[in-house]
Write a protein that holds these residues in place. Structure first.
Motif, PDB file in Angstrom:
ATOM      1  N   ASN A   1       0.873  -1.174   0.000  1.00  9.10           N
ATOM      2  CA  ASN A   1       0.000   0.000   0.000  1.00  9.10           C
ATOM      3  C   ASN A   1       0.910   1.224   0.000  1.00  9.10           C
ATOM      4  O   ASN A   1       1.630   1.474   0.977  1.00  9.10           O
ATOM      5  N   MET A   2       0.877   1.981  -1.087  1.00  5.66           N
ATOM      6  CA  MET A   2       1.844   3.074  -1.238  1.00  5.66           C
ATOM      7  C   MET A   2       1.571   4.229  -0.268  1.00  5.66           C
ATOM      8  O   MET A   2       2.409   5.110  -0.119  1.00  5.66           O
ATOM      9  N   GLU A   3       0.412   4.193   0.421  1.00  5.16           N
ATOM     10  CA  GLU A   3       0.158   5.224   1.452  1.00  5.16           C
ATOM     11  C   GLU A   3       1.203   5.135   2.565  1.00  5.16           C
ATOM     12  O   GLU A   3       1.491   6.128   3.229  1.00  5.16           O
ATOM     13  N   PHE A   4       1.752   3.938   2.758  1.00  4.33           N
ATOM     14  CA  PHE A   4       2.777   3.779   3.795  1.00  4.33           C
ATOM     15  C   PHE A   4       4.151   4.236   3.300  1.00  4.33           C
ATOM     16  O   PHE A   4       5.111   4.286   4.077  1.00  4.33           O
ATOM     17  N   TYR A   5       4.244   4.532   2.029  1.00  4.32           N
ATOM     18  CA  TYR A   5       5.526   4.924   1.429  1.00  4.32           C
ATOM     19  C   TYR A   5       5.311   6.184   0.591  1.00  4.32           C
ATOM     20  O   TYR A   5       5.484   6.168  -0.635  1.00  4.32           O
ATOM     21  N   PRO A   6       4.930   7.287   1.242  1.00  2.00           N
ATOM     22  CA  PRO A   6       4.487   8.453   0.489  1.00  2.00           C
ATOM     23  C   PRO A   6       5.530   9.035  -0.473  1.00  2.00           C
ATOM     24  O   PRO A   6       5.186   9.633  -1.479  1.00  2.00           O
ATOM     25  N   LYS A   7       6.813   8.850  -0.166  1.00  2.00           N
ATOM     26  CA  LYS A   7       7.842   9.472  -1.015  1.00  2.00           C
ATOM     27  C   LYS A   7       8.484   8.484  -1.984  1.00  2.00           C
ATOM     28  O   LYS A   7       9.421   8.826  -2.698  1.00  2.00           O
ATOM     29  N   ALA A   8       8.001   7.262  -1.993  1.00  2.00           N
ATOM     30  CA  ALA A   8       8.679   6.237  -2.795  1.00  2.00           C
ATOM     31  C   ALA A   8       8.064   6.104  -4.187  1.00  2.00           C
ATOM     32  O   ALA A   8       6.921   6.482  -4.421  1.00  2.00           O
ATOM     33  N   GLU A   9       8.876   5.527  -5.084  1.00  2.00           N
ATOM     34  CA  GLU A   9       8.373   5.185  -6.419  1.00  2.00           C
ATOM     35  C   GLU A   9       8.347   3.666  -6.545  1.00  2.00           C
ATOM     36  O   GLU A   9       9.271   2.993  -6.075  1.00  2.00           O
ATOM     37  N   HIS A  10       7.288   3.162  -7.184  1.00  2.00           N
ATOM     38  CA  HIS A  10       7.192   1.718  -7.384  1.00  2.00           C
ATOM     39  C   HIS A  10       7.638   1.338  -8.799  1.00  2.00           C
ATOM     40  O   HIS A  10       7.291   2.009  -9.768  1.00  2.00           O
ATOM     41  N   TYR A  11       8.441   0.274  -8.882  1.00  2.00           N
ATOM     42  CA  TYR A  11       8.875  -0.268 -10.174  1.00  2.00           C
ATOM     43  C   TYR A  11       8.512  -1.741 -10.231  1.00  2.00           C
ATOM     44  O   TYR A  11       8.779  -2.476  -9.274  1.00  2.00           O
ATOM     45  N   LYS A  12       7.933  -2.146 -11.347  1.00  2.00           N
ATOM     46  CA  LYS A  12       7.718  -3.590 -11.539  1.00  2.00           C
ATOM     47  C   LYS A  12       8.978  -4.221 -12.109  1.00  2.00           C
ATOM     48  O   LYS A  12       9.237  -5.398 -11.925  1.00  2.00           O
TER      49      LYS A  12
END
Ligand code: CP
Length: 308
Positions: A195-206
């Motif tokens: 859940n990207m709400e827990f990682y507000p400053k992060a970017e997700h990469y597949k």
């Protein structure tokens, strides 16, 4: 800092002091040092209701080096198997004079309930709760990064693997945010995307290769099968390694002086190759050593506040 449940409860100044204190322990000639005995007369109980090698052992070593008595409660042979609740177990140990409880539990929110149930001035330290929090792992990871890199605000950290079920990733991200970390890449297939709400400053990469570009720190994570309900493997271990395994070739996408971390236990040939796990960039064993130093620093500083 009476208790430590979540890393996000600490501010930058406290974390900096903990890291500095841990570094003084690490610089002792005979690490771990014996001379600082400010836990003399104190009893610490390890209550691990999930398996552990590193966290439990390092709390034991840290507390003993500081002069404490340590109880390792063997959950499978305790009265909990006769139906005693964790709260009743803690209150029983409290009545025996236990001062510090280090607790690992799979249930979300249980540590707060335990703190609310305490009768005395005892302390609770989170040794890993659910998928949410593992604050001392976060601290030892920050310590490891600090020893190798100039500043948290100048580096890119890439975390690879089953981030959705990782309390290690959550706590490290909380710590990096507090320490003004700016670049955090989360690399995971869709089923392990958190859940990207827990990682507000992060970017997700597949895509692993894209997420590794110019990384200064890479943290590999194990697939936490024990936390996945209705486990249906969409990828075989070989397929997973093909797509998300850290290999020497892939490491070349990172900055030259990249450090490779892993909280352990490591599944070799699944999330990481032998040559990376044991290679020149790996600081996996150093993390374990740093774990003792940071737990000594934490216990020492918590007890110093009691003595004030
Ligand atoms: N990193 C970590 O929590 O390891 P253990 O499960 O061995 O304690």
């Amino acid at each position: 800092m009476k208790h430590l449940l979540y890393l996000k409860e600490l501010n930058q100044s406290t974390i900096s002091k903990l890291l500095a204190k841990a570094e003084t322990f690490l610089s002792s000639k005979n690490f771990p040092p014996q001379e600082d005995k400010n836990l003399q007369g104190i009893t610490l109980a390890n209550l691990f209701l999930e398996p552990s090698t590193r966290t439990r052992s390092s709390f034991q070593i840290a507390a003993k080096r500081l002069g404490a008595d340590v109880l390792n409660i063997d959950d499978q042979h305790s009265s909990r198997v006769k139906g005693e609740s964790i709260i009743d177990t803690i209150q029983t140990l409290e009545a025996m004079g236990v001062n510090y409880f280090v607790i690992r539990h799979k249930e979300r929110g249980i540590l707060s309930k335990i703190v609310a149930s305490l009768d005395s001035d005892s302390h609770v330290i989170n040794g890993g709760e659910s998928v949410d929090s593992h604050p001392t792992q976060g601290l030892l990871d920050l310590l490891t990064i600090k020893k190798h890199k100039k500043g948290f605000d100048q580096i890119k950290v890439s975390i690879v693997g089953d981030i959705k079920h990782s309390r290690v990733a959550r706590s490290l991200a909380e710590g990096l945010t507090i320490m003004a970390g700016k670049k955090l890449a989360l690399i995971a297939p869709e089923e392990f995307k958190p859940n990207m709400e827990f990682y507000p400053k992060a970017e997700h990469y597949k895509n692993l290769d894209q997420g590794l570009v110019n990384a200064d720190v890479v943290v590999a994570l194990r697939v936490q099968k024990e936390r996945i309900e209705n486990l249906t493997e969409t990828m075989s271990p070989d397929d997973y390694f093909e797509k998300y395994g850290l290999t020497k070739k892939r490491l070349q996408l990172c900055n030259e002086d990249v450090i490779v971390m892993h909280p352990g236990p490591v599944n070799r040939g699944v999330e990481i190759s032998d040559e990376v796990a044991d290679g020149a960039n790996s600081v996996i064993r150093e993390q374990v050593t740093n774990g003792i130093a940071i737990r000594m620093a934490l216990l020492s500083m918590m007890q110093a506040e009691v003595m004030k």
